[in-house]
Design a protein around this motif. Structure first.
Motif, PDB file in Angstrom:
ATOM      1  N   GLN A   1      43.309 -53.948 -14.452  1.00 48.15           N
ATOM      2  CA  GLN A   1      43.923 -52.875 -15.219  1.00 48.15           C
ATOM      3  C   GLN A   1      43.175 -52.805 -16.534  1.00 48.15           C
ATOM      4  O   GLN A   1      42.861 -53.826 -17.135  1.00 48.15           O
ATOM      5  CB  GLN A   1      45.401 -53.167 -15.447  1.00 48.15           C
ATOM      6  CG  GLN A   1      46.153 -52.005 -16.027  1.00 48.15           C
ATOM      7  CD  GLN A   1      47.656 -52.225 -15.965  1.00 48.15           C
ATOM      8  OE1 GLN A   1      48.151 -52.954 -15.109  1.00 48.15           O
ATOM      9  NE2 GLN A   1      48.374 -51.596 -16.865  1.00 48.15           N
ATOM     10  N   THR A   2      42.861 -51.597 -16.986  1.00 44.38           N
ATOM     11  CA  THR A   2      42.055 -51.441 -18.179  1.00 44.38           C
ATOM     12  C   THR A   2      42.484 -50.192 -18.927  1.00 44.38           C
ATOM     13  O   THR A   2      43.317 -49.423 -18.445  1.00 44.38           O
ATOM     14  CB  THR A   2      40.551 -51.395 -17.832  1.00 44.38           C
ATOM     15  OG1 THR A   2      39.789 -51.432 -19.023  1.00 44.38           O
ATOM     16  CG2 THR A   2      40.199 -50.149 -17.046  1.00 44.38           C
ATOM     17  N   GLN A   3      41.909 -49.993 -20.086  1.00 39.63           N
ATOM     18  CA  GLN A   3      42.240 -48.833 -20.909  1.00 39.63           C
ATOM     19  C   GLN A   3      40.947 -48.177 -21.385  1.00 39.63           C
ATOM     20  O   GLN A   3      39.947 -48.867 -21.628  1.00 39.63           O
ATOM     21  CB  GLN A   3      43.069 -49.290 -22.114  1.00 39.63           C
ATOM     22  CG  GLN A   3      43.596 -48.169 -22.954  1.00 39.63           C
ATOM     23  CD  GLN A   3      44.563 -48.681 -24.008  1.00 39.63           C
ATOM     24  OE1 GLN A   3      44.916 -49.851 -24.038  1.00 39.63           O
ATOM     25  NE2 GLN A   3      44.982 -47.786 -24.878  1.00 39.63           N
ATOM     26  N   VAL A   4      40.960 -46.879 -21.502  1.00 39.45           N
ATOM     27  CA  VAL A   4      39.798 -46.152 -22.014  1.00 39.45           C
ATOM     28  C   VAL A   4      39.708 -46.402 -23.510  1.00 39.45           C
ATOM     29  O   VAL A   4      40.696 -46.267 -24.238  1.00 39.45           O
ATOM     30  CB  VAL A   4      39.934 -44.634 -21.727  1.00 39.45           C
ATOM     31  CG1 VAL A   4      38.748 -43.880 -22.280  1.00 39.45           C
ATOM     32  CG2 VAL A   4      40.110 -44.376 -20.244  1.00 39.45           C
ATOM     33  N   ASN A   5      38.495 -46.772 -23.993  1.00 42.04           N
ATOM     34  CA  ASN A   5      38.338 -47.014 -25.422  1.00 42.04           C
ATOM     35  C   ASN A   5      38.080 -45.715 -26.178  1.00 42.04           C
ATOM     36  O   ASN A   5      38.027 -44.633 -25.588  1.00 42.04           O
ATOM     37  CB  ASN A   5      37.269 -48.076 -25.697  1.00 42.04           C
ATOM     38  CG  ASN A   5      35.868 -47.609 -25.352  1.00 42.04           C
ATOM     39  OD1 ASN A   5      35.594 -46.419 -25.194  1.00 42.04           O
ATOM     40  ND2 ASN A   5      34.961 -48.559 -25.232  1.00 42.04           N
ATOM     41  N   ARG A   6      37.878 -45.787 -27.478  1.00 40.80           N
ATOM     42  CA  ARG A   6      37.689 -44.594 -28.321  1.00 40.80           C
ATOM     43  C   ARG A   6      36.483 -43.759 -27.910  1.00 40.80           C
ATOM     44  O   ARG A   6      36.452 -42.556 -28.097  1.00 40.80           O
ATOM     45  CB  ARG A   6      37.540 -44.997 -29.788  1.00 40.80           C
ATOM     46  CG  ARG A   6      38.788 -45.523 -30.395  1.00 40.80           C
ATOM     47  CD  ARG A   6      38.581 -45.866 -31.838  1.00 40.80           C
ATOM     48  NE  ARG A   6      39.774 -46.502 -32.364  1.00 40.80           N
ATOM     49  CZ  ARG A   6      39.831 -47.142 -33.496  1.00 40.80           C
ATOM     50  NH1 ARG A   6      38.747 -47.242 -34.246  1.00 40.80           N
ATOM     51  NH2 ARG A   6      40.950 -47.691 -33.896  1.00 40.80           N
ATOM     52  N   GLU A   7      35.474 -44.403 -27.358  1.00 38.30           N
ATOM     53  CA  GLU A   7      34.266 -43.700 -26.944  1.00 38.30           C
ATOM     54  C   GLU A   7      34.389 -43.118 -25.535  1.00 38.30           C
ATOM     55  O   GLU A   7      33.476 -42.478 -25.040  1.00 38.30           O
ATOM     56  CB  GLU A   7      33.043 -44.633 -27.011  1.00 38.30           C
ATOM     57  CG  GLU A   7      32.631 -45.031 -28.416  1.00 38.30           C
ATOM     58  CD  GLU A   7      33.476 -46.170 -28.981  1.00 38.30           C
ATOM     59  OE1 GLU A   7      34.009 -46.975 -28.185  1.00 38.30           O
ATOM     60  OE2 GLU A   7      33.637 -46.231 -30.212  1.00 38.30           O
ATOM     61  N   GLY A   8      35.508 -43.363 -24.872  1.00 40.82           N
ATOM     62  CA  GLY A   8      35.706 -42.844 -23.523  1.00 40.82           C
ATOM     63  C   GLY A   8      35.192 -43.763 -22.434  1.00 40.82           C
ATOM     64  O   GLY A   8      35.066 -43.374 -21.287  1.00 40.82           O
ATOM     65  N   TYR A   9      34.896 -45.012 -22.788  1.00 38.05           N
ATOM     66  CA  TYR A   9      34.383 -45.965 -21.813  1.00 38.05           C
ATOM     67  C   TYR A   9      35.507 -46.816 -21.239  1.00 38.05           C
ATOM     68  O   TYR A   9      36.507 -47.088 -21.904  1.00 38.05           O
ATOM     69  CB  TYR A   9      33.345 -46.889 -22.452  1.00 38.05           C
ATOM     70  CG  TYR A   9      32.082 -46.185 -22.854  1.00 38.05           C
ATOM     71  CD1 TYR A   9      31.126 -45.829 -21.914  1.00 38.05           C
ATOM     72  CD2 TYR A   9      31.847 -45.863 -24.194  1.00 38.05           C
ATOM     73  CE1 TYR A   9      29.969 -45.176 -22.286  1.00 38.05           C
ATOM     74  CE2 TYR A   9      30.691 -45.198 -24.573  1.00 38.05           C
ATOM     75  CZ  TYR A   9      29.755 -44.861 -23.615  1.00 38.05           C
ATOM     76  OH  TYR A   9      28.615 -44.205 -23.967  1.00 38.05           O
ATOM     77  N   ILE A  10      35.290 -47.258 -20.002  1.00 40.68           N
ATOM     78  CA  ILE A  10      36.223 -48.164 -19.342  1.00 40.68           C
ATOM     79  C   ILE A  10      35.448 -49.403 -18.930  1.00 40.68           C
ATOM     80  O   ILE A  10      34.394 -49.311 -18.308  1.00 40.68           O
ATOM     81  CB  ILE A  10      36.829 -47.511 -18.073  1.00 40.68           C
ATOM     82  CG1 ILE A  10      37.618 -46.276 -18.435  1.00 40.68           C
ATOM     83  CG2 ILE A  10      37.696 -48.508 -17.313  1.00 40.68           C
ATOM     84  CD1 ILE A  10      38.119 -45.501 -17.231  1.00 40.68           C
ATOM     85  N   HIS A  11      35.970 -50.586 -19.265  1.00 38.12           N
ATOM     86  CA  HIS A  11      35.352 -51.839 -18.830  1.00 38.12           C
ATOM     87  C   HIS A  11      35.903 -52.173 -17.452  1.00 38.12           C
ATOM     88  O   HIS A  11      37.105 -52.324 -17.268  1.00 38.12           O
ATOM     89  CB  HIS A  11      35.657 -52.963 -19.820  1.00 38.12           C
ATOM     90  CG  HIS A  11      35.090 -54.279 -19.388  1.00 38.12           C
ATOM     91  ND1 HIS A  11      33.743 -54.529 -19.376  1.00 38.12           N
ATOM     92  CD2 HIS A  11      35.688 -55.393 -18.939  1.00 38.12           C
ATOM     93  CE1 HIS A  11      33.535 -55.753 -18.927  1.00 38.12           C
ATOM     94  NE2 HIS A  11      34.703 -56.297 -18.662  1.00 38.12           N
ATOM     95  N   LEU A  12      35.042 -52.249 -16.461  1.00 34.77           N
ATOM     96  CA  LEU A  12      35.475 -52.460 -15.088  1.00 34.77           C
ATOM     97  C   LEU A  12      35.437 -53.918 -14.644  1.00 34.77           C
ATOM     98  O   LEU A  12      35.987 -54.265 -13.615  1.00 34.77           O
ATOM     99  CB  LEU A  12      34.622 -51.610 -14.133  1.00 34.77           C
ATOM    100  CG  LEU A  12      34.702 -50.106 -14.378  1.00 34.77           C
ATOM    101  CD1 LEU A  12      33.723 -49.375 -13.480  1.00 34.77           C
ATOM    102  CD2 LEU A  12      36.113 -49.602 -14.177  1.00 34.77           C
ATOM    103  N   GLY A  13      34.762 -54.753 -15.365  1.00 37.49           N
ATOM    104  CA  GLY A  13      34.717 -56.162 -15.031  1.00 37.49           C
ATOM    105  C   GLY A  13      33.871 -56.464 -13.810  1.00 37.49           C
ATOM    106  O   GLY A  13      33.069 -55.646 -13.354  1.00 37.49           O
ATOM    107  N   SER A  14      34.086 -57.634 -13.233  1.00 39.56           N
ATOM    108  CA  SER A  14      33.243 -58.100 -12.133  1.00 39.56           C
ATOM    109  C   SER A  14      33.439 -57.310 -10.840  1.00 39.56           C
ATOM    110  O   SER A  14      32.610 -57.378  -9.947  1.00 39.56           O
ATOM    111  CB  SER A  14      33.491 -59.584 -11.874  1.00 39.56           C
ATOM    112  OG  SER A  14      34.833 -59.775 -11.475  1.00 39.56           O
ATOM    113  N   ALA A  15      34.528 -56.554 -10.729  1.00 37.89           N
ATOM    114  CA  ALA A  15      34.756 -55.756  -9.521  1.00 37.89           C
ATOM    115  C   ALA A  15      33.724 -54.641  -9.383  1.00 37.89           C
ATOM    116  O   ALA A  15      33.544 -54.078  -8.314  1.00 37.89           O
ATOM    117  CB  ALA A  15      36.156 -55.157  -9.545  1.00 37.89           C
TER     118      ALA A  15
END
Length: 95
Positions: A12-26
């Motif tokens: 589960q993640t959140q969009v940051n101010r720049e519009g990016y999402i960290h997806l991790g190792s998946a």
């Protein structure tokens, strides 16, 4: 378009101010097709980087459907040989 197996929660993640999402190792693949449905759900479909000359297939739903139908027919054992086309191998083709 047929999508593979059912989804499972990877993180589960959140969009940051720049519009990016960290997806991790998946998200270990480097290229994705981004698919969005009417509910706003986003599916990242890992793909190989295709040469530009082959990308037309993914942009032409009629051609892609035809190829997928052929793959399904072969998987079901529903195919027939059209013989060899070796006699045409040396023909000059106009561009």
């Amino acid at each position: 378009m047929t999508i593979g197996k059912p989804f499972r929660l990877a993180s589960q993640t959140q969009v940051n101010r720049e519009g990016y999402i960290h997806l991790g190792s998946a998200a270990s693949e480097q290229c994705y097709r981004v698919l969005v449905n009417d509910a706003g759900q986003i599916l990242l479909d890992p793909i190989d980087n295709l040469p530009e000359r082959e990308q037309w297939l993914w942009q032409n739903s009629t051609a892609l459907s035809s190829v997928q139908q052929g793959i399904e027919q072969v998987a079901e054992g529903n195919q027939r040989s059209l013989g060899t086309f070796a006699q045409h191998a040396d023909l000059d083709i106009e561009d």
